[in-house]
Design a protein around this motif. Sequence first.
Motif, PDB file in Angstrom:
ATOM      1  N   VAL A 365      20.174 -50.419 -27.971  1.00 40.39           N
ATOM      2  CA  VAL A 365      20.568 -49.178 -27.310  1.00 40.39           C
ATOM      3  C   VAL A 365      19.533 -48.110 -27.621  1.00 40.39           C
ATOM      4  O   VAL A 365      18.998 -48.047 -28.738  1.00 40.39           O
ATOM      5  CB  VAL A 365      21.951 -48.697 -27.805  1.00 40.39           C
ATOM      6  CG1 VAL A 365      22.299 -47.334 -27.214  1.00 40.39           C
ATOM      7  CG2 VAL A 365      23.034 -49.705 -27.464  1.00 40.39           C
ATOM      8  N   ILE A 366      19.221 -47.276 -26.652  1.00 37.82           N
ATOM      9  CA  ILE A 366      18.451 -46.050 -26.863  1.00 37.82           C
ATOM     10  C   ILE A 366      19.356 -44.883 -26.499  1.00 37.82           C
ATOM     11  O   ILE A 366      19.886 -44.828 -25.383  1.00 37.82           O
ATOM     12  CB  ILE A 366      17.186 -45.998 -25.990  1.00 37.82           C
ATOM     13  CG1 ILE A 366      16.271 -47.185 -26.292  1.00 37.82           C
ATOM     14  CG2 ILE A 366      16.430 -44.683 -26.210  1.00 37.82           C
ATOM     15  CD1 ILE A 366      15.083 -47.291 -25.329  1.00 37.82           C
ATOM     16  N   TYR A 367      19.581 -43.982 -27.429  1.00 35.08           N
ATOM     17  CA  TYR A 367      20.381 -42.795 -27.133  1.00 35.08           C
ATOM     18  C   TYR A 367      19.473 -41.699 -26.574  1.00 35.08           C
ATOM     19  O   TYR A 367      18.334 -41.532 -27.020  1.00 35.08           O
ATOM     20  CB  TYR A 367      21.088 -42.297 -28.393  1.00 35.08           C
ATOM     21  CG  TYR A 367      22.158 -43.242 -28.882  1.00 35.08           C
ATOM     22  CD1 TYR A 367      23.385 -43.324 -28.246  1.00 35.08           C
ATOM     23  CD2 TYR A 367      21.932 -44.065 -29.986  1.00 35.08           C
ATOM     24  CE1 TYR A 367      24.360 -44.192 -28.685  1.00 35.08           C
ATOM     25  CE2 TYR A 367      22.897 -44.943 -30.439  1.00 35.08           C
ATOM     26  CZ  TYR A 367      24.119 -45.000 -29.782  1.00 35.08           C
ATOM     27  OH  TYR A 367      25.086 -45.877 -30.229  1.00 35.08           O
ATOM     28  N   PHE A 368      19.981 -40.952 -25.601  1.00 32.76           N
ATOM     29  CA  PHE A 368      19.198 -39.856 -25.050  1.00 32.76           C
ATOM     30  C   PHE A 368      20.131 -38.737 -24.592  1.00 32.76           C
ATOM     31  O   PHE A 368      21.349 -38.913 -24.483  1.00 32.76           O
ATOM     32  CB  PHE A 368      18.314 -40.338 -23.896  1.00 32.76           C
ATOM     33  CG  PHE A 368      19.061 -40.784 -22.659  1.00 32.76           C
ATOM     34  CD1 PHE A 368      19.206 -39.934 -21.558  1.00 32.76           C
ATOM     35  CD2 PHE A 368      19.616 -42.060 -22.584  1.00 32.76           C
ATOM     36  CE1 PHE A 368      19.884 -40.342 -20.426  1.00 32.76           C
ATOM     37  CE2 PHE A 368      20.298 -42.470 -21.446  1.00 32.76           C
ATOM     38  CZ  PHE A 368      20.427 -41.608 -20.365  1.00 32.76           C
ATOM     39  N   LYS A 373      21.737 -31.816 -24.656  1.00 25.94           N
ATOM     40  CA  LYS A 373      22.912 -31.640 -25.519  1.00 25.94           C
ATOM     41  C   LYS A 373      23.808 -32.884 -25.513  1.00 25.94           C
ATOM     42  O   LYS A 373      24.100 -33.446 -26.551  1.00 25.94           O
ATOM     43  CB  LYS A 373      23.718 -30.423 -25.062  1.00 25.94           C
ATOM     44  CG  LYS A 373      22.959 -29.107 -25.129  1.00 25.94           C
ATOM     45  CD  LYS A 373      23.814 -27.959 -24.597  1.00 25.94           C
ATOM     46  CE  LYS A 373      23.040 -26.645 -24.618  1.00 25.94           C
ATOM     47  NZ  LYS A 373      23.848 -25.526 -24.055  1.00 25.94           N
ATOM     48  N   ARG A 374      24.262 -33.290 -24.329  1.00 20.85           N
ATOM     49  CA  ARG A 374      25.204 -34.403 -24.212  1.00 20.85           C
ATOM     50  C   ARG A 374      24.476 -35.733 -24.426  1.00 20.85           C
ATOM     51  O   ARG A 374      23.421 -35.981 -23.843  1.00 20.85           O
ATOM     52  CB  ARG A 374      25.850 -34.388 -22.825  1.00 20.85           C
ATOM     53  CG  ARG A 374      26.913 -35.464 -22.625  1.00 20.85           C
ATOM     54  CD  ARG A 374      27.444 -35.473 -21.189  1.00 20.85           C
ATOM     55  NE  ARG A 374      26.531 -36.152 -20.272  1.00 20.85           N
ATOM     56  CZ  ARG A 374      25.743 -35.547 -19.420  1.00 20.85           C
ATOM     57  NH1 ARG A 374      25.700 -34.228 -19.360  1.00 20.85           N
ATOM     58  NH2 ARG A 374      24.958 -36.245 -18.610  1.00 20.85           N
ATOM     59  N   SER A 375      25.036 -36.624 -25.257  1.00 22.82           N
ATOM     60  CA  SER A 375      24.404 -37.906 -25.553  1.00 22.82           C
ATOM     61  C   SER A 375      24.849 -38.985 -24.561  1.00 22.82           C
ATOM     62  O   SER A 375      26.036 -39.134 -24.278  1.00 22.82           O
ATOM     63  CB  SER A 375      24.745 -38.357 -26.970  1.00 22.82           C
ATOM     64  OG  SER A 375      24.139 -37.517 -27.923  1.00 22.82           O
ATOM     65  N   GLU A 376      23.889 -39.713 -24.053  1.00 27.04           N
ATOM     66  CA  GLU A 376      24.121 -40.887 -23.224  1.00 27.04           C
ATOM     67  C   GLU A 376      23.366 -42.049 -23.856  1.00 27.04           C
ATOM     68  O   GLU A 376      22.627 -41.864 -24.835  1.00 27.04           O
ATOM     69  CB  GLU A 376      23.627 -40.650 -21.795  1.00 27.04           C
ATOM     70  CG  GLU A 376      24.311 -39.521 -21.067  1.00 27.04           C
ATOM     71  CD  GLU A 376      25.695 -39.891 -20.546  1.00 27.04           C
ATOM     72  OE1 GLU A 376      26.134 -41.037 -20.804  1.00 27.04           O
ATOM     73  OE2 GLU A 376      26.323 -39.053 -19.876  1.00 27.04           O
ATOM     74  N   LYS A 377      23.545 -43.245 -23.305  1.00 33.42           N
ATOM     75  CA  LYS A 377      22.826 -44.379 -23.872  1.00 33.42           C
ATOM     76  C   LYS A 377      22.200 -45.237 -22.780  1.00 33.42           C
ATOM     77  O   LYS A 377      22.735 -45.364 -21.672  1.00 33.42           O
ATOM     78  CB  LYS A 377      23.748 -45.232 -24.745  1.00 33.42           C
ATOM     79  CG  LYS A 377      24.956 -45.825 -24.050  1.00 33.42           C
ATOM     80  CD  LYS A 377      25.833 -46.550 -25.066  1.00 33.42           C
ATOM     81  CE  LYS A 377      27.093 -47.088 -24.409  1.00 33.42           C
ATOM     82  NZ  LYS A 377      27.985 -47.759 -25.392  1.00 33.42           N
ATOM     83  N   ALA A 378      21.047 -45.788 -23.108  1.00 36.96           N
ATOM     84  CA  ALA A 378      20.369 -46.765 -22.270  1.00 36.96           C
ATOM     85  C   ALA A 378      20.516 -48.124 -22.944  1.00 36.96           C
ATOM     86  O   ALA A 378      20.250 -48.254 -24.142  1.00 36.96           O
ATOM     87  CB  ALA A 378      18.901 -46.405 -22.110  1.00 36.96           C
ATOM     88  N   LEU A 379      20.958 -49.117 -22.197  1.00 34.99           N
ATOM     89  CA  LEU A 379      21.146 -50.457 -22.744  1.00 34.99           C
ATOM     90  C   LEU A 379      19.848 -51.249 -22.647  1.00 34.99           C
ATOM     91  O   LEU A 379      19.094 -51.115 -21.667  1.00 34.99           O
ATOM     92  CB  LEU A 379      22.247 -51.188 -21.979  1.00 34.99           C
ATOM     93  CG  LEU A 379      23.626 -50.514 -21.932  1.00 34.99           C
ATOM     94  CD1 LEU A 379      24.623 -51.426 -21.216  1.00 34.99           C
ATOM     95  CD2 LEU A 379      24.116 -50.149 -23.319  1.00 34.99           C
TER      96      LEU A 379
END
Length: 481
Positions: A365-368, A373-379
Amino acid sequence: MTNRLHYADNLDALRAHVADESVDLVYLDPPFNSNANYNILFKSPAGLAADSQIEAFEDSWHWNNAAEDAFEQVMRSGHPRAFDLLRAMRSFLGENDMMAYLSMMAIRLIELHRVLKPTGSLYLHCDPTASHYLKLLLDGVFDKANFRNEIIWCYRKWSVAQGQFVRNHDVILFYSRKEGSQIFHTLYGEPSPGTMKRWGGKRQRAVFENGVRKAASTEDAARSPLADWWDISILNPNSKERLGYPTQKPLALLERIIAASSNPGDLVLDPFCGCGTAIHAAEKLGRRWIGIDITHLAISLIERRMKDAFPGVQFTVEGTPKDLASALDLAERDKYQFQWWAVAMIDGVPLDGKKKGADGGIDGVIYFKPDGKRSEKALISVKGGHHVGVQMIRDLHSAMEREKAPIGVFVTAALPTGPMLREAAAVGRFTDEWGRGWPRLQIITLAELFRGVRPAIPFADPLVALRRARREETSRQDAFF
């Protein structure tokens, strides 16, 4: 000599890369045969719970062909007393997990004896599970006359024990390479209550420069050499020093060992370096160092730790893929280590380790933060095989939908097919708060990784799951050992 990290079996690395009588101090903290699986816990940006975990190493040993081979290597090593002890242990213990552990350790202790200088020392860190057996092996390899101390590291932690006292200590076995020749600097403990009274309740501190003690005259008058039991706190979960590695030891413990048994500029070796605390302490105290670990996960963690703590630090990393051919070789030999390497290459964190079926084909996972501000993730999905197909892209897309992940990254050793590229493009684009578009499903080949290509992700935070090591000041240390 350049500081070095080796991703390798330490037995192979010692034989291939460490010369006879070249090391001043060895510290090793090997697995203790506690039959437990140690995990690194990776936390989400909120830090509330573990999103995933990955096996750092499996702390268990089994009697198999590798253990039998290690036993025979000890027999042929030219250390008959060590082999006599090992053979007696085999007669007593039988061919079980403990015997496998001791055989594997015995041949490594012989190699560590070889690389130590006559003025060198070895500190073996263990717990009561196997410390008595390991001491016998050390007597056989180093000679019992070279035993210096059994150091007891005492700590306090919340534990529950039934039918026995709570176990709150580890054992550190200290041996010299040659009797009476070892480097050793006497360290000094806390002042006694009487001394504190004479000082009017104000503790005088010893000054250390590059790991060498320069005591104040008031303290010299009340010299109290450090005893062989050390009361040093373990790292609590909220410690600023903690990085997230399960068996991480406090820096204070390793600084004490290195300050006592080496000089500035000396070479320190840790053949089971884990998250690199001994390496960190050696750099902080002005020593040269070599670290070895069998997991790429540990090596990549130490790389980040050292660069955070010591900006501009110089070291090389051996054994990790440096080109396409070596990456493909790693994929062939160990697919999990290959996956962890590939995930680290794109600043991701691993997901779910070797738990078959638990990850749905997702390896990292890469968090971005698309709006800052808001955290999302790349799988991340990694494939090291020679054959890839469009179904793999569909699987990653399905996982993205299931996990509500805006972006997916497919890392492949093989070239993607035309249908794969079209399927990825059909997933569409992700638009951030500023109207910028980003491909939702990105395909990156290993060849592109080595050319410097990285995923296109807004505000990626590669270290969100592992704490950043604090920057160190190495010019001077004020310490009271």
